[in-house]
Design a protein around this motif. Structure first.
Motif, mmCIF file in Angstrom:
data_model
loop_
_atom_site.group_PDB
_atom_site.id
_atom_site.type_symbol
_atom_site.label_atom_id
_atom_site.label_comp_id
_atom_site.label_asym_id
_atom_site.label_seq_id
_atom_site.Cartn_x
_atom_site.Cartn_y
_atom_site.Cartn_z
ATOM 1 N N LYS A 360 20.987 4.286 26.962
ATOM 2 C CA LYS A 360 22.059 5.246 27.268
ATOM 3 C C LYS A 360 22.250 5.309 28.774
ATOM 4 O O LYS A 360 21.319 4.973 29.537
ATOM 5 C CB LYS A 360 21.661 6.649 26.755
ATOM 6 C CG LYS A 360 21.250 6.699 25.295
ATOM 7 C CD LYS A 360 22.399 6.417 24.317
ATOM 8 C CE LYS A 360 21.885 6.188 22.912
ATOM 9 N NZ LYS A 360 22.902 5.719 21.979
ATOM 10 N N ASP A 361 23.425 5.789 29.210
ATOM 11 C CA ASP A 361 23.614 5.893 30.658
ATOM 12 C C ASP A 361 22.677 6.974 31.206
ATOM 13 O O ASP A 361 22.200 7.850 30.473
ATOM 14 C CB ASP A 361 25.084 6.154 31.004
ATOM 15 C CG ASP A 361 25.623 7.417 30.380
ATOM 16 O OD1 ASP A 361 24.978 8.470 30.513
ATOM 17 O OD2 ASP A 361 26.682 7.355 29.727
ATOM 18 N N ASP A 362 22.413 6.887 32.516
ATOM 19 C CA ASP A 362 21.386 7.753 33.107
ATOM 20 C C ASP A 362 21.715 9.227 32.920
ATOM 21 O O ASP A 362 20.828 10.052 32.699
ATOM 22 C CB ASP A 362 21.218 7.438 34.603
ATOM 23 C CG ASP A 362 20.507 6.105 34.796
ATOM 24 O OD1 ASP A 362 20.115 5.485 33.775
ATOM 25 O OD2 ASP A 362 20.349 5.674 35.959
ATOM 26 N N ASN A 363 23.001 9.560 32.997
ATOM 27 C CA ASN A 363 23.371 10.964 32.870
ATOM 28 C C ASN A 363 23.027 11.499 31.470
ATOM 29 O O ASN A 363 22.533 12.618 31.322
ATOM 30 C CB ASN A 363 24.865 11.142 33.176
ATOM 31 C CG ASN A 363 25.231 12.604 33.241
ATOM 32 O OD1 ASN A 363 24.496 13.412 33.803
ATOM 33 N ND2 ASN A 363 26.337 12.961 32.598
ATOM 34 N N THR A 364 23.264 10.686 30.442
ATOM 35 C CA THR A 364 22.927 11.096 29.070
ATOM 36 C C THR A 364 21.422 11.350 28.954
ATOM 37 O O THR A 364 20.982 12.339 28.361
ATOM 38 C CB THR A 364 23.357 9.997 28.066
ATOM 39 O OG1 THR A 364 24.755 9.774 28.235
ATOM 40 C CG2 THR A 364 23.064 10.385 26.629
ATOM 41 N N LEU A 365 20.641 10.432 29.545
ATOM 42 C CA LEU A 365 19.184 10.586 29.464
ATOM 43 C C LEU A 365 18.745 11.851 30.205
ATOM 44 O O LEU A 365 17.869 12.590 29.735
ATOM 45 C CB LEU A 365 18.488 9.342 30.050
ATOM 46 C CG LEU A 365 18.772 8.029 29.303
ATOM 47 C CD1 LEU A 365 18.148 6.843 30.024
ATOM 48 C CD2 LEU A 365 18.249 8.097 27.862
ATOM 49 N N LEU A 366 19.387 12.100 31.344
ATOM 50 C CA LEU A 366 19.059 13.296 32.130
ATOM 51 C C LEU A 366 19.406 14.573 31.361
ATOM 52 O O LEU A 366 18.587 15.489 31.229
ATOM 53 C CB LEU A 366 19.805 13.242 33.467
ATOM 54 C CG LEU A 366 19.587 14.413 34.409
ATOM 55 C CD1 LEU A 366 18.137 14.462 34.875
ATOM 56 C CD2 LEU A 366 20.516 14.325 35.618
ATOM 57 N N GLN A 367 20.631 14.601 30.821
ATOM 58 C CA GLN A 367 21.066 15.800 30.073
ATOM 59 C C GLN A 367 20.138 16.054 28.882
ATOM 60 O O GLN A 367 19.760 17.196 28.616
ATOM 61 C CB GLN A 367 22.492 15.611 29.523
ATOM 62 C CG GLN A 367 23.579 15.400 30.555
ATOM 63 C CD GLN A 367 23.709 16.586 31.487
ATOM 64 O OE1 GLN A 367 23.534 17.721 31.075
ATOM 65 N NE2 GLN A 367 23.971 16.319 32.759
#
Ligand code: PMP
Ligand code: GLN
Length: 377
Positions: A360-367
Motif C-alpha cells: 500500500k502507499d505510505d500514507n495508507t500504511l501510516l493512517q
C-alpha cells in the motif's frame, strides 16, 4: 447436491467487502493500492490502438512466451522451450486449477502444507481426489516427519508455496535437500511449486524449483505477473513444466479459458524489456521496513517477514478473542481490515495471529497504524 459443500466465499472477498461496508483501511486482501508503473500504462494505451484484440494462440502470446523464457533463463538459468514447456494462464489461480485437474486422478492424495492459501483444495476435490493437510512447524519450516508420515502409494502431488502466503517464509537450500531426499522415495509424486512471490524477497534469496535439476523434471512451477508487476486485476500468470506434464495441463486450459486476455499479454511482453525485478524487491523492502517500524508503535508483536508483501502479527498479549472475531472488531472499532490466520488451516487452528498486506502507499500504511495505535493492552 453441491460438489463443494464445505467451500465458502474466500476470506479475502469477505474481508474486502466488510472493509468497504465500514469504510475501513483495507490491509486484508493482497493487492497493491499504488499506481502501476506509468511506462506500463503508456505501453497499454498505445497497444489499444493496434491489432492486439483477438485470440492469442491457446498456450499464450508468442512474444510474451519468449520473454518469459528469457526471464526464466536470466533469473534461474533454466532453458525453457516455450512451445512445449510453458503455458500463459488467467493468473496463478487458473494455472493451479488446470494443473491439478489435469494431473490428479480420482482417489489420489495431494499434500498441502498449512497454513495454506485457499486455491488448492477445490480443484483437488473436483478431481475426486483427497487433500491431505499437514501443518508446518511453529516457525513455518516444513515438518518433514509429519509430511513423510502422510506420504503413501496414493500420494500424487505435494504442493509447496515459496515465498509463503501468509507468513512470508522462504525455503532454504537445506529445506530443498530434505525435499529431494523424501521425493526420491516416491518417484511418481509430482511437485507443484507456487512461487507467485518469487520476485518479492528480502535478506534471503529465493530458491526456485526452476533451478533444481533433481526436482524440476517432476515439477510444475507457477508464477504470477499480478504479484510481480502490481497488476493483480490483469490476471496473467504462467506455468512451467516438462513437456509430458504440460501437454496434459494444456488440455484442461484449452477448455477452461482457451486463451488468455490478449492486450494484457502484449503489454507485459513489451514491458518485460524495460522492467527491473530487483527494483520491485527493493521497493517492497522499504515498505516492509516502514510498516514494521510503524507497527512496532502498536501493541502487536511482529513476526519475521522474509518475502511476499504480507506481515503477520500476534495479538496474543492483549486479547483472548478468536482471530475471526478479532479481525471483525478491528474493522468495526478501529477501521482497519486484516486477515485472520486460522482460515489458512484445515482445522481452523487459532494462534491469535493476523495478516497485514503492506503493498500500500505510505500514507495508507501510516493512517492504518495510527488507528492501530489506539488499541490498548
Ligand atoms: N498463490 C498464492 C500463494 C497467492 O497468494 C495468490 C494470490 N494472489 C495466488 C496463488 C493466485 O494468484 P493470481 O492472482 O495470479 O491468480
Ligand atoms: N492472494 C490474495 C491474498 O492472499 C487474494 C487473492 C484473492 O482474493 N483471490 O490476499
Amino acid at each position: 447436491m453441491s460438489k463443494l459443500p464445505h467451500i465458502t466465499t474466500s476470506i479475502f472477498t469477505v474481508m474486502s467487502q466488510m472493509a468497504n461496508e465500514h469504510q475501513a483501511i483495507n490491509l486484508s486482501q493482497g493487492f497493491p493500492n499504488f499506481p502501476v508503473d506509468e511506462r506500463l500504462t503508456t505501453i497499454t494505451a498505445k497497444l489499444a490502438t493496434e491489432n492486439v484484440h483477438q485470440y492469442t494462440p491457446m498456450a499464450g502470446h508468442p512474444g510474451l512466451m519468449s520473454k518469459i523464457a528469457a526471464l526464466t533463463s536470466a533469473s534461474y538459468h533454466r532453458a525453457v522451450n516455450p512451445a512445449t514447456e510453458m503455458l500463459v494462464t488467467a493468473g496463478a489461480t487458473e494455472a493451479i486449477f488446470a494443473t491439478i485437474q489435469a494431473l490428479v486422478n480420482k482417489n489420489e492424495e495431494v499434500i498441502i502444507l498449512d497454513p495454506s492459501y485457499d486455491c488448492y483444495e477445490a480443484p483437488i476435490l473436483l478431481s475426486y481426489a483427497k487433500p491431505v493437510r499437514v501443518a508446518l512447524n511453529d516457525d513455518y519450516t516444513p515438518d518433514w516427519e509429519a509430511i513423510a508420515a502422510k506420504m503413501n502409494t496414493q500420494t500424487r502431488m505435494l504442493i509447496i508455496n515459496n515465498p509463503h502466503n501468509p507468513t512470508g517464509k522462504i525455503w532454504t537450500a537445506a529445506d530443498f535437500l530434505q525435499l529431494e531426499k523424501l521425493l526420491t522415495l516416491y518417484p511418481d509424486v509430482l511437485l507443484l511449486s507456487d512461487e507467485v512471490y518469487e520476485y518479492i524477497t528480502y535478506e534471503q534469496p529465493h530458491i526456485s524449483v526452476n533451478t533444481n535439476e533433481k526436482l524440476r523434471d517432476r515439477s510444475i512451477v507457477i508464477s504470477s505477473f499480478g504479484k510481480s508487476l502490481h497488476i493483480t486485476g490483469w490476471k496473467i500468470g504462467y506455468a512451467i513444466a516438462p513437456e509430458h506434464l504440460m501437454k496434459e495441463i494444456k488440455k484442461v486450459h484449452q477448455f477452461l479459458v482457451f486463451s488468455v486476455n490478449s492486450i494484457s499479454q502484449a503489454a507485459i511482453s513489451d514491458y518485460l524489456d524495460i522492467v527491473d525485478f530487483k527494483e520491485i524487491a527493493s521497493m517492497y523492502r522499504k515498505k516492509r521496513d516502514y510498516f514494521k517500524a510503524l507497527l512496532s508503535q502498536t501493541p502487536f508483536e511482529i513476526l519475521p517477514c522474509e518475502g511476499s508483501y504480507f506481515q503477520v502479527a500476534s495479538y496474543a498479549s492483549f486479547s483472548n478473542e478468536n482471530d475471526i472475531d478479532f479481525t471483525k472488531r478491528l474493522i468495526t472499532d478501529y477501521g482497519v481490515a486484516t486477515i485472520p490466520i486460522s482460515t489458512f488451516y484445515a482445522d481452523g487452528k487459532d494462534l491469535k495471529l493476523i495478516r497485514f498486506c503492506f503493498a500500500k502507499d505510505d500514507n495508507t500504511l501510516l493512517q492504518a497504524t495510527e488507528r492501530l495505535r489506539k488499541i490498548t493492552r
